[in-house]
Design a protein around this motif. Structure first.
Motif, mmCIF file in Angstrom:
data_model
loop_
_atom_site.group_PDB
_atom_site.id
_atom_site.type_symbol
_atom_site.label_atom_id
_atom_site.label_comp_id
_atom_site.label_asym_id
_atom_site.label_seq_id
_atom_site.Cartn_x
_atom_site.Cartn_y
_atom_site.Cartn_z
ATOM 1 N N PHE A 134 -8.041 7.635 -8.294
ATOM 2 C CA PHE A 134 -6.639 7.219 -8.199
ATOM 3 C C PHE A 134 -5.801 8.453 -7.909
ATOM 4 C CE2 PHE A 134 -2.563 6.615 -10.649
ATOM 5 C CZ PHE A 134 -1.983 5.724 -9.754
ATOM 6 N N GLY A 135 -5.131 8.455 -6.757
ATOM 7 C CA GLY A 135 -4.418 9.643 -6.318
ATOM 8 C C GLY A 135 -3.067 9.868 -6.953
ATOM 9 N N GLY A 136 -2.548 8.880 -7.679
ATOM 10 C CA GLY A 136 -1.260 9.046 -8.347
ATOM 11 C C GLY A 136 -0.154 8.263 -7.679
ATOM 12 N N LYS A 137 1.030 8.293 -8.317
ATOM 13 C CA LYS A 137 2.202 7.601 -7.775
ATOM 14 C C LYS A 137 2.687 8.323 -6.537
ATOM 15 C CE LYS A 137 4.010 8.109 -11.859
ATOM 16 N NZ LYS A 137 4.924 8.119 -13.013
ATOM 17 N N ARG A 138 3.241 7.559 -5.570
ATOM 18 C CA ARG A 138 3.640 8.168 -4.305
ATOM 19 C C ARG A 138 4.985 7.637 -3.834
ATOM 20 N NH1 ARG A 138 -1.703 7.076 -0.693
ATOM 21 N NH2 ARG A 138 -1.046 4.948 -1.110
ATOM 22 N N GLY A 139 5.783 8.541 -3.284
ATOM 23 C CA GLY A 139 6.990 8.151 -2.586
ATOM 24 C C GLY A 139 6.681 8.033 -1.102
ATOM 25 N N LEU A 140 7.722 7.872 -0.269
ATOM 26 C CA LEU A 140 7.521 7.690 1.160
ATOM 27 C C LEU A 140 6.873 8.911 1.800
ATOM 28 C CD1 LEU A 140 7.880 6.116 3.768
ATOM 29 C CD2 LEU A 140 10.211 7.035 3.947
ATOM 30 N N LEU A 141 7.398 10.105 1.494
ATOM 31 C CA LEU A 141 6.858 11.326 2.094
ATOM 32 C C LEU A 141 5.428 11.567 1.627
ATOM 33 C CD1 LEU A 141 7.329 13.791 3.866
ATOM 34 C CD2 LEU A 141 8.210 15.002 1.843
ATOM 35 N N ALA A 142 5.166 11.347 0.340
ATOM 36 C CA ALA A 142 3.824 11.547 -0.192
ATOM 37 C C ALA A 142 2.837 10.575 0.433
ATOM 38 C CB ALA A 142 3.834 11.380 -1.716
ATOM 39 N N THR A 143 3.300 9.373 0.775
ATOM 40 C CA THR A 143 2.428 8.389 1.396
ATOM 41 C C THR A 143 1.941 8.860 2.757
ATOM 42 O OG1 THR A 143 3.564 6.582 0.254
ATOM 43 C CG2 THR A 143 2.287 5.994 2.207
ATOM 44 N N LEU A 144 2.811 9.549 3.503
ATOM 45 C CA LEU A 144 2.441 10.028 4.838
ATOM 46 C C LEU A 144 1.318 11.062 4.773
ATOM 47 C CD1 LEU A 144 5.996 10.420 6.425
ATOM 48 C CD2 LEU A 144 4.368 8.551 6.763
ATOM 49 N N PHE A 145 1.298 11.866 3.708
ATOM 50 C CA PHE A 145 0.289 12.905 3.550
ATOM 51 C C PHE A 145 -0.672 12.569 2.402
ATOM 52 C CE2 PHE A 145 3.849 14.999 5.635
ATOM 53 C CZ PHE A 145 3.213 15.697 6.647
ATOM 54 N N ALA A 146 -0.848 11.284 2.142
ATOM 55 C CA ALA A 146 -1.676 10.864 1.015
ATOM 56 C C ALA A 146 -3.151 11.134 1.284
ATOM 57 C CB ALA A 146 -1.472 9.372 0.744
ATOM 58 N N SER A 147 -3.862 11.519 0.228
ATOM 59 C CA SER A 147 -5.298 11.740 0.333
ATOM 60 C C SER A 147 -6.078 10.456 0.097
ATOM 61 C CB SER A 147 -5.734 12.795 -0.697
ATOM 62 O OG SER A 147 -5.376 12.381 -2.012
ATOM 63 N N HIS A 148 -5.389 9.393 -0.350
ATOM 64 C CA HIS A 148 -6.036 8.118 -0.640
ATOM 65 C C HIS A 148 -5.373 6.992 0.157
ATOM 66 C CE1 HIS A 148 -7.368 10.530 -3.992
ATOM 67 N NE2 HIS A 148 -8.113 9.562 -4.472
ATOM 68 N N PRO A 149 -6.155 5.990 0.573
ATOM 69 C CA PRO A 149 -5.542 4.807 1.176
ATOM 70 C C PRO A 149 -4.850 3.988 0.090
ATOM 71 C CG PRO A 149 -7.905 4.474 0.901
ATOM 72 C CD PRO A 149 -7.616 5.897 0.508
ATOM 73 N N PRO A 150 -3.959 3.068 0.460
ATOM 74 C CA PRO A 150 -3.287 2.244 -0.548
ATOM 75 C C PRO A 150 -4.294 1.488 -1.409
ATOM 76 C CG PRO A 150 -2.232 1.996 1.590
ATOM 77 C CD PRO A 150 -3.486 2.774 1.829
ATOM 78 N N MET A 151 -4.054 1.477 -2.707
ATOM 79 C CA MET A 151 -4.975 0.815 -3.628
ATOM 80 C C MET A 151 -5.116 -0.671 -3.299
ATOM 81 S SD MET A 151 -6.890 1.796 -6.187
ATOM 82 C CE MET A 151 -6.250 2.980 -7.368
ATOM 83 N N GLU A 152 -4.016 -1.277 -2.840
ATOM 84 C CA GLU A 152 -4.071 -2.701 -2.512
ATOM 85 C C GLU A 152 -5.070 -2.982 -1.390
ATOM 86 O OE1 GLU A 152 -0.541 -1.734 -4.684
ATOM 87 O OE2 GLU A 152 -1.353 -0.911 -2.814
ATOM 88 N N LYS A 153 -5.124 -2.096 -0.401
ATOM 89 C CA LYS A 153 -6.073 -2.287 0.699
ATOM 90 C C LYS A 153 -7.516 -2.121 0.233
ATOM 91 C CE LYS A 153 -3.120 -1.078 4.632
ATOM 92 N NZ LYS A 153 -2.972 -0.209 5.838
#
Length: 289
Positions: free
Chosen positions: A246-265
Motif C-alpha cells: 500500500f503506497g499511502g494516501k495521494r493527492g493529484l500531484l502524487a497520483t501522477l508520480f505514484a509508484s502504485h496503481p490505484p487500489m480500486e483497479k
C-alpha cells in the motif's frame, strides 16, 4: 515466457536508466578518468543497495518475526516459497503506522516485513495473499531493479547539484543546483516508475495463482486501503513507500508520480480473475458430468 510484459519493461527501463548513467560517466571522465568513475559508481550502487535495505528495515524498526511466536506464518511462507521455487526469506515485523508489508533483497537474501497492524487486521487467508504478493516481488527480481534505478537517479542528482553549485560561489548557483538536481532525479524516476506500477499487478496475479484465492487478496487490499486512507492514519514513509503493498494516501500531484496503481483497479482485476476461475470450474464440472 512468464511475465514477458514485466521483463520487457524492466529491460527497457534498465536500458534508458543506464543511458543516463553513461552520459554522467562520459561527463565525469574528463575530470576523474573513466576507470575511477566506473569504480566509484559501482561502489556507490552496491553501497546504496546494502544501505537502502538496512535503512528500510531500520526505518520501520523491523525485528525478527520469531517462528516460536508465529509458527503458522512461517509455515505459510515456507509452503509458498517452495511452490515459487525460491529460498524462504527472512521474516520481520515492523512499525509502519498503517497495515502494510514490503519485501527487500533478492532470491536467497530476501526479507519480508509485515506491520503489527496488518497481522491484527487480516484473517489467515487474507494474510496468505499478502505474503504471496511480497514473495512474488522477490521471485520476479523487480525489487532489485527498483533499488538500482533509484541509485542511478540519486547519483545523477548528486552530480548535477555539485557541478552547478561549484560553478559559482554565489548562493544562486546552489539554489539552481538543488532545483536541477530534483528535476533530474524526477526525470530518471519516471522510467523506474514505468515498472513499479506494472510490477504490483504482476505480484497480485502471482499471489492469486499460488494461493488459488484471488478474493482473499482483494479483500485484504480493500481492508488495508480503508484503514490506510483514514484521515487520522499516518502516511507511508517515503523511504519504504515504493516497496510497500500500500503506497499511502495521494493527492493529484502524487497520483501522477505514484509508484502504485490505484487500489480500486487492483481489486477489480482480482475480482475479475476470481469470477473467471469460477466460470472455468463450472464449465469443467459440466463437461465431466
Amino acid at each position: 515466457m512468464r511475465h514477458a510484459g514485466l521483463k520487457a519493461r524492466m529491460v527497457l527501463s534498465g536500458v534508458i536508466v543506464f543511458g543516463f548513467y553513461a552520459l554522467m560517466a562520459l561527463f565525469l571522465r574528463g575530470i576523474f578518468g573513466l576507470p575511477v568513475v566506473l569504480a566509484l559508481s559501482v561502489v556507490f550502487a552496491v553501497a546504496q543497495y546494502k544501505l537502502g535495505k538496512w535503512l528500510s528495515l531500520r526505518g520501520v524498526n523491523a525485528q525478527d518475526l520469531h517462528e516460536t511466536e508465529h509458527p503458522e506464518i512461517h509455515a505459510t511462507v515456507e509452503r509458498l516459497s517452495d511452490e515459487m521455487e525460491i529460498p524462504k526469506p527472512r521474516l520481520m515485523i515492523g512499525q509502519m503506522g498503517v497495515p502494510n508489508a514490503f519485501a527487500v533483497g533478492r532470491k536467497g537474501a530476501g526479507t519480508v516485513v509485515v506491520s503489527e497492524t496488518l497481522l491484527e487486521l487480516l484473517d489467515d487467508d487474507e494474510l496468505e495473499g499478502v505474503l504471496a504478493h511480497e514473495l512474488a516481488h522477490i521471485k520476479n527480481r523487480d525489487v532489485v531493479m527498483m533499488v538500482l534505478g533509484q541509485s542511478v537517479a540519486q547519483m545523477l542528482g548528486m552530480v548535477t547539484f555539485w557541478v552547478v553549485a561549484l560553478s559559482d560561489d554565489g548562493i544562486a548557483a546552489t539554489i539552481v543546483g538543488w532545483i536541477l538536481s530534483a528535476v533530474v532525479q524526477a526525470l530518471v524516476s519516471v522510467f523506474v516508475l514505468a515498472i513499479s506500477r506494472h510490477r504490483e499487478y504482476v505480484a497480485d496475479s502471482d499471489a492469486a495463482e499460488y494461493t488459488g484465492n484471488p478474493e482473499a487478496l482483494a479483500s485484504a487490499l480493500a481492508k488495508i486501503a480503508e484503514v490506510g486512507r483514514h484521515d487520522e492514519a499516518p502516511d507511508v514513509s517515503d523511504r519504504v513507500g515504493a516497496l510497500c503493498i500500500f503506497g499511502g494516501k495521494r493527492g493529484l500531484l502524487a497520483t501522477l508520480f505514484a509508484s502504485h496503481p490505484p487500489m480500486e483497479k487492483r481489486i477489480d482485476r482480482l475480482t475479475l480473475e476470481s469470477r473467471m476461475e469460477r466460470v472455468l470450474e463450472e464449465e469443467l464440472g459440466e463437461s465431466l458430468e
